[in-house]
Design an enzyme around this catalytic site. Structure first.
Site, PDB file in Angstrom:
ATOM      1  N   THR A 160      -3.930   0.361   6.007  1.00  0.00           N
ATOM      2  CA  THR A 160      -4.613  -0.437   4.912  1.00  0.00           C
ATOM      3  C   THR A 160      -3.951  -1.800   4.467  1.00  0.00           C
ATOM      4  O   THR A 160      -2.624  -1.556   4.292  1.00  0.00           O
ATOM      5  CB  THR A 160      -4.739   0.549   3.719  1.00  0.00           C
ATOM      6  OG1 THR A 160      -5.238   1.597   4.062  1.00  0.00           O
ATOM      7  CG2 THR A 160      -5.577  -0.089   2.372  1.00  0.00           C
ATOM      8  N   HIS A 164       0.927  -1.306  -0.078  1.00  0.00           N
ATOM      9  CA  HIS A 164      -0.053   0.067   0.077  1.00  0.00           C
ATOM     10  C   HIS A 164       1.031   1.315  -0.035  1.00  0.00           C
ATOM     11  O   HIS A 164       0.728   2.056  -0.629  1.00  0.00           O
ATOM     12  CB  HIS A 164      -0.863   0.016   1.270  1.00  0.00           C
ATOM     13  CG  HIS A 164      -1.790   1.320   1.499  1.00  0.00           C
ATOM     14  ND1 HIS A 164      -2.969   1.328   0.721  1.00  0.00           N
ATOM     15  CD2 HIS A 164      -1.464   2.194   2.228  1.00  0.00           C
ATOM     16  CE1 HIS A 164      -3.093   2.825   1.007  1.00  0.00           C
ATOM     17  NE2 HIS A 164      -2.463   3.196   2.111  1.00  0.00           N
TER      18      HIS A 164
END
EC number: 3.7.1.2
Length: 448
Positions: A370, A146
């Site tokens: 995330t 991410h």
């Protein structure tokens, strides 16, 4: 650290039949804590199948003794904070007592069954609410994939920050706008650059979801007293799902010291806290690092954490658009990822957070960041799924998305599974994008 005990026995079944189906998130081996509103009163409870054990009603029956009774009495408030602050043995005793009361051959079965609607209401008959008071909220950035992808999208020469492989990067979020799963997520206002590079102010484009797991702190630490890596998980009461809703257009323009208005408008957490003890059967080794990565410094390296700091945990995101619901189409699964995609463990996050003497407090929330992986299906936000708008996400009904539109609904879920264990879940973390309000919106003006 939590060890396996009779509450994890895969052969144990409940007299609550809905807890014995293979697809329930809440078998008797789970017993997560939450809160609900019933007849205008907020109460704490424990999920079992499609029902909730009302802890105050259970306490009034005087079926518990010792540490379990003390823990249950502490949970008779409108939030779980008092319970979470107790020593782990008290919470463990309550969990064991609940498991014994709910097992299929429990001696107290007839007494509980005779007043089942009072002591074990159906979830559908009550309103689930935020189960604890959150004082502070820290969000980490612990997925290498991410972080690297977003660095590329921003055009950074080095997409991965220099510190990423040496420490768990984080920012201090806004606790006041954390909300429990369900309801609307209002599109925020803010400043951003338009397609021509001009700075605009208005309803934020590029609204996004971010699929995360979060740790909920039980008992904290004193100011100036760091938590060691070996004892870090003893300070975690449990875990929940977190959707760190993000206005990427605002965030990318404003971010100098860190995320601010692009994040603080709304974050969602799931309705149930799955305890550290419930997850014991699903522990695994921490994800391995690539050859050549920097060695973990001693204060973040614990032998126990390296052996079982990971979890066999799959996580999912589903998207439902207004058009899909109108045509009665099922939500589309757009993300399937795994906790292995985190570069740092939660114990390392806790140890790093307190390494300068910072004090954590009961109820603090620590987000994982995330949880994106290398594969396409494991990309855990829409920005990654669409490669920052270059390849729109195509849905089965022909709609495409590079950003969340008004009426879009995101539902996050997770499932812990391991050989020889009964699979458990976290419930859902759901939110639907609502149109921006007229600006400025001042509720006090409408009252006069």
């Amino acid at each position: 650290m939590s060890a396996l005990n009779v509450t994890h026995n895969p052969a144990r079944r409940s007299w609550i039949e809905s807890a014995n189906t293979g697809d329930t998130d809440f078998p008797i081996q789970n017993l997560p804590f939450g809160a609900f509103v019933r007849e205008g009163e907020t109460r704490t409870g424990v999920a079992i199948g499609d029902r909730i054990v009302d802890l105050r009603a259970l306490h009034d029956l005087a079926l518990l003794g010792g540490d379990a009774a003390l823990a249950c009495a502490s949970a008779c408030d409108s939030t779980l904070n008092t319970l979470m602050a107790l020593d782990a043995r008290h919470v463990s005793a309550l969990r064991a007592a609940l498991s014994d009361l709910l097992k299929h051959d429990a001696p107290a079965r007839s007494r509980l069954a005779s007043s089942i609607d009072a002591v074990l209401p159906l979830m559908t008959d009550v309103e689930l609410t935020l189960p604890w008071t959150i004082g502070d909220y820290t969000d980490f950035l612990t997925s290498l994939h991410h972080t690297e992808r977003h660095g590329r999208y921003k055009g950074l020469a080095d997409p991965l920050p220099a510190a990423f492989k040496s420490l768990p990067i984080a920012y201090h979020g806004r606790a006041s706008s954390l909300r429990v799963s369900g309801g609307d997520v209002r599109r925020p206002y803010g400043q951003y650059r338009d397609a021509d590079g001009n700075v605009r102010f208005g309803p934020a484009p590029m609204l996004d979801f971010e699929l995360e797991l979060a740790a909920v702190i039980g008992h904290g630490n004193e100011l100036t007293r760091a938590i060691s890596i070996d004892s870090a998980r003893e300070h975690v009461f449990g875990y929940c799902l977190l959707n760190d809703w993000s206005a990427k257009s605002i965030q990318w323009f404003e971010q100098v010291l860190g995320p601010f208005l692009g994040k603080s408008f709304h974050s969602s957490v799931s309705q149930w806290i799955v305890t550290e003890e419930a997850l014991a059967p699903f522990r695994k080794a921490a994800p391995q690092r690539a050859a050549g990565d920097p060695a973990i410094l001693p204060h973040l390296h614990g032998a126990h954490d390296q052996r079982n700091g990971g979890l066999h945990l799959e996580l999912f995101a589903h998207l439902s658009t207004a058009a899909m619901r109108s045509d009665r189409l099922p939500p589309a699964q757009i993300t399937h990822t795994h906790l292995d995609n985190l570069y740092w463990t939660f114990a390392q996050m806790v140890a790093h957070h307190t390494s300068n003497g910072c004090n954590l407090r009961t109820g603090d929330l620590l987000g994982s960041g995330t949880i994106s992986g290398a594969s396409d299906e494991s990309r855990a936000c829409l920005t990654e799924l669409s490669e920052a708008g270059k390849k729109p996400l195509l849905l089965a009904n022909g709609e495409t998305r590079i950003e969340l539109q008004d009426g879009d609904e995101i539902a996050l879920s997770a499932r812990a599974s391991a050989p020889g264990a009964v699979s458990i879940g976290f419930g859902e973390c759901r939110g639907r994008i609502a149109p921006a309000l007229p600006y400025p919106f001042d509720a006090s003006r409408e009252e006069h």
